[in-house]
Design a protein around this motif. Structure first.
Motif, PDB file in Angstrom:
ATOM      1  N   MET B   1      19.234  31.395  52.642  1.00 14.72           N
ATOM      2  CA  MET B   1      19.336  32.841  52.890  1.00 14.72           C
ATOM      3  C   MET B   1      18.126  33.325  53.678  1.00 14.72           C
ATOM      4  O   MET B   1      16.996  32.987  53.350  1.00 14.72           O
ATOM      5  CB  MET B   1      19.430  33.582  51.544  1.00 14.72           C
ATOM      6  N   ILE B   2      18.421  34.081  54.723  1.00 17.71           N
ATOM      7  CA  ILE B   2      17.341  34.651  55.534  1.00 17.71           C
ATOM      8  C   ILE B   2      17.097  36.070  55.036  1.00 17.71           C
ATOM      9  O   ILE B   2      18.040  36.861  54.925  1.00 17.71           O
ATOM     10  CB  ILE B   2      17.725  34.639  57.025  1.00 17.71           C
ATOM     11  N   ILE B   3      15.851  36.369  54.721  1.00 22.72           N
ATOM     12  CA  ILE B   3      15.555  37.664  54.099  1.00 22.72           C
ATOM     13  C   ILE B   3      14.649  38.500  54.984  1.00 22.72           C
ATOM     14  O   ILE B   3      13.580  38.053  55.396  1.00 22.72           O
ATOM     15  CB  ILE B   3      14.902  37.440  52.723  1.00 22.72           C
ATOM     16  N   GLN B   4      15.126  39.687  55.280  1.00 18.20           N
ATOM     17  CA  GLN B   4      14.310  40.627  56.049  1.00 18.20           C
ATOM     18  C   GLN B   4      14.273  41.939  55.276  1.00 18.20           C
ATOM     19  O   GLN B   4      15.208  42.747  55.335  1.00 18.20           O
ATOM     20  CB  GLN B   4      14.927  40.813  57.439  1.00 18.20           C
ATOM     21  N   LYS B   5      13.199  42.129  54.503  1.00 15.87           N
ATOM     22  CA  LYS B   5      13.122  43.345  53.681  1.00 15.87           C
ATOM     23  C   LYS B   5      12.791  44.557  54.548  1.00 15.87           C
ATOM     24  O   LYS B   5      12.086  44.446  55.551  1.00 15.87           O
ATOM     25  CB  LYS B   5      12.062  43.179  52.594  1.00 15.87           C
ATOM     26  N   THR B   6      13.301  45.702  54.118  1.00 16.98           N
ATOM     27  CA  THR B   6      13.036  46.928  54.873  1.00 16.98           C
ATOM     28  C   THR B   6      11.559  47.316  54.764  1.00 16.98           C
ATOM     29  O   THR B   6      10.915  47.084  53.739  1.00 16.98           O
ATOM     30  CB  THR B   6      13.909  48.093  54.374  1.00 16.98           C
ATOM     31  N   GLU B   7      11.046  47.901  55.815  1.00 17.41           N
ATOM     32  CA  GLU B   7       9.691  48.451  55.768  1.00 17.41           C
ATOM     33  C   GLU B   7       9.743  49.963  55.557  1.00 17.41           C
ATOM     34  O   GLU B   7       8.713  50.637  55.504  1.00 17.41           O
ATOM     35  CB  GLU B   7       8.961  48.118  57.075  1.00 17.41           C
ATOM     36  N   ASN B   8      10.962  50.474  55.452  1.00 12.58           N
ATOM     37  CA  ASN B   8      11.136  51.922  55.291  1.00 12.58           C
ATOM     38  C   ASN B   8      12.134  52.211  54.177  1.00 12.58           C
ATOM     39  O   ASN B   8      13.217  52.733  54.429  1.00 12.58           O
ATOM     40  CB  ASN B   8      11.626  52.538  56.600  1.00 12.58           C
ATOM     41  N   SER B   9      11.780  51.847  52.961  1.00 14.81           N
ATOM     42  CA  SER B   9      12.679  52.097  51.844  1.00 14.81           C
ATOM     43  C   SER B   9      12.991  53.583  51.755  1.00 14.81           C
ATOM     44  O   SER B   9      12.112  54.430  51.894  1.00 14.81           O
ATOM     45  CB  SER B   9      12.047  51.635  50.531  1.00 14.81           C
ATOM     46  N   ARG B  10      14.285  53.859  51.508  1.00 14.58           N
ATOM     47  CA  ARG B  10      14.719  55.253  51.363  1.00 14.58           C
ATOM     48  C   ARG B  10      14.808  55.672  49.901  1.00 14.58           C
ATOM     49  O   ARG B  10      15.292  56.752  49.582  1.00 14.58           O
ATOM     50  CB  ARG B  10      16.080  55.432  52.040  1.00 14.58           C
ATOM     51  N   ILE B  11      14.361  54.809  48.997  1.00 12.49           N
ATOM     52  CA  ILE B  11      14.640  55.070  47.572  1.00 12.49           C
ATOM     53  C   ILE B  11      13.936  56.333  47.050  1.00 12.49           C
ATOM     54  O   ILE B  11      14.433  56.974  46.109  1.00 12.49           O
ATOM     55  CB  ILE B  11      14.318  53.827  46.698  1.00 12.49           C
TER      56      ILE B  11
END
Lengths: 357, 357
Positions: B1-11
């Motif tokens: 699995m290739i993982i690219q986490k967001t740098e701009n979480s909207r949570i």
């Protein structure tokens, strides 16, 4: 209309004598977005990708319908559409059945003419050649709830086309799978109708057939359509085609064939076609021809019908003897400005439409 | 699995007490592309738009199917999926019927767990709250030819969910429109099935109903489904639901209700339900309840059935008297880890799954 012409035309890479139908796209496309209950500006822009997420309702809940139509170039380079108002009327019938907004005549017909005019250099000329044009409407709202979308896109894309399906094919009369439900969406050019047909067609291919003649889903005793086409049967010198209904598409080529046959004095009966009557006619030698008609291929002639495990052979007729070939020829001659158009079906695409819209 | 986490979480913009179901999307999504006969790498990426043209086959020919499932957070913050293997099996059945490639267990279940784990902060807790998860497969090739696509995308997107449809609704027993053809795609979660249902539902709404009970297209004499749900009928103390078939979806909630009813010793008959039997039971007072079940809403209770222009009223039962309410409660208690899971239906989503994949 908002016009953004491409600065990178791909037409120099297009070889009209050697191209792949369906995935060679002309330089431009028409797009128009629906939001807040109304359509926005029609835009003529370079063909290319737009931004959609996998939550796009069009691919989640299938609100998507389309038209298939063609533009033809005559020997003098004039370009014609064929009965485009029929496609305009039908896309709105499809849209209504799928609870989508109707498009306006201006969006559809003016957009079409502007696109075809601007990219007329992409229309190959010569026998069987044309530009295949795909107007479509699909839901674009991002939402994970099974309800009517609030956002849509109307688009027109196009690909150069040559004739295909020139050889007669064998078709299986369906005895299990079906294309349309009573009270369903068979008369709409709904995207989902096509996906539903692929697997049964693959199974028919495994049995040695190229297509399926769809029959009614309740009894499989009556012809409905053939592949993605309307179907015609000739017994002796009378031709039969099923009446349009909520299960059967009101095909433009179908309607044109009926009118052309009547003009030639051929008896046409628009009535339900029992599978048994066709099989019986094949056995007693009165079944002369069975063929499908549609915009993409105009006519596909059938050489054999698969029924109950048997492959019932059809006679091989010369083009002079064949009603299918004769009527196809009549139609193509009108489409391509070789014959007089007594029906008023051709619509010329004026040059430099854009300056007037 | 290739993982690219967001740098701009909207949570930080997400208010679990005030959000819109269906169009609030969690930070990430799973995507995986199919080309040259095989699936590529599974990618966990920020939720957002991708590049597709209007010639995308998914919106032209409707090769698109999906699943609906949920993740639940218990009072200790543990996160659970519910019978995810059933959704995995079913998406592949749908894909096969639509001539699309199957997905692998690794793509589906590992992708699901990684996504839910990473975005577990988006799962609201409390009664009726959950994360609604949408795995889907759709055709992505750009081509204007009605044939099987050569390119697809598998994606998983998700939205926080609260319960809806809490009030009992009135439903119309369909006497004209239908959802599925014999030999059609009714048992698949095909995108096109949903679009086909919207217009008839709008017409029913115009008549004062909220949903439709779909009946068989040939005779309209038998119940099939209700809205986008499977349907249950209780006459005296026996509950009935139609057998699954090529026309009726094999619902996970339906199957769970059957098992929960049997566990409670309630008699369950899986057999065709004639409309006339239901109407007769209503008239003689033995019809106790009719309800729909599905992942999104768990249960919708019906207060009246529209039949032949009449609105047949159903009894108002207390939650203790109602089998629908009792079984819903049993199910939700298992889903949310309030009750012991004797069936082995819950699947815990481990923390930091990503470090192990």
């Amino acid at each position: 209309m908002i016009i953004q012409k491409t600065e990178n035309s791909r037409i120099s890479t297009f070889d009209p004598n050697n191209f792949s139908f369906g995935n060679t796209f002309i330089d431009h496309m028409i797009i128009c977005e629906y939001e807040d209950g109304k359509w926005g500006d029609v835009k003529l822009v370079p063909y290319g990708p737009l931004m959609f997420t996998p939550a796009m309702m069009g691919v989640n809940y299938g609100q998507a319908c389309f038209e298939g139509m063609k533009a033809y170039k005559d020997k003098d380079g004039q370009v014609f559409l064929f009965r485009p108002e029929k496609n305009f009327e039908r896309i709105n019938k499809s849209a209504t059945r799928l609870a989508m907004p109707e498009v306006t005549e201006e969006m559809f017909l003016d957009g079409l003419k502007a696109l075809v005019d601007l990219d007329r250099g992409w229309i190959p000329s010569g026998e069987g050649m044309s530009l295949y044009i795909r107007p479509l409407i699909f839901a674009t709202e991002e939402a994970l709830k099974a309800r009517v979308s609030n956002k849509y896109m109307f688009a027109i894309v196009a690909t150069p086309a040559k004739s295909y399906y020139t050889e007669p094919v064998s078709v299986k009369i369906s005895d299990h799978y079906s294309r349309a439900a009573s009270g369903g969406v068979g008369s709409a050019k709904a995207a989902g109708n096509y996906a539903a047909s692929f697997y049964p067609t693959q199974l028919a291919m495994d049995e040695g057939y190229e297509q399926i003649i769809w029959t009614d889903d309740a009894t499989h005793e009556y012809f409905e359509e053939s592949g993605t086409m309307n179907v015609f049967v000739r017994i002796n010198d009378t031709i039969y085609t099923p009446p349009t209904s909520e299960k059967i598409l009101d095909g433009v080529t179908r309607d044109s064939f009926i009118q052309l046959a009547k003009k030639r004095g051929i008896e046409v009966k628009v009535e339900p076609i029992p599978v048994k009557a066709v099989v019986e006619a094949q056995k007693n030698g009165t079944l002369k021809e069975v063929w499908g008609v549609g915009t993409a291929v105009v006519t596909t002639v059938f050489q054999a019908l698969g029924y109950n495990g048997d492959k019932l052979q059809l006679p091989v007729l010369s083009d002079d003897e064949s009603f299918a070939a004769t009527l196809k020829n009549d139609l193509v001659n009108i489409q391509t400005n070789v014959a007089e158009d007594t029906f008023g079906w051709r619509v010329v695409v004026e040059k430099n439409v854009l300056e007037t819209v």
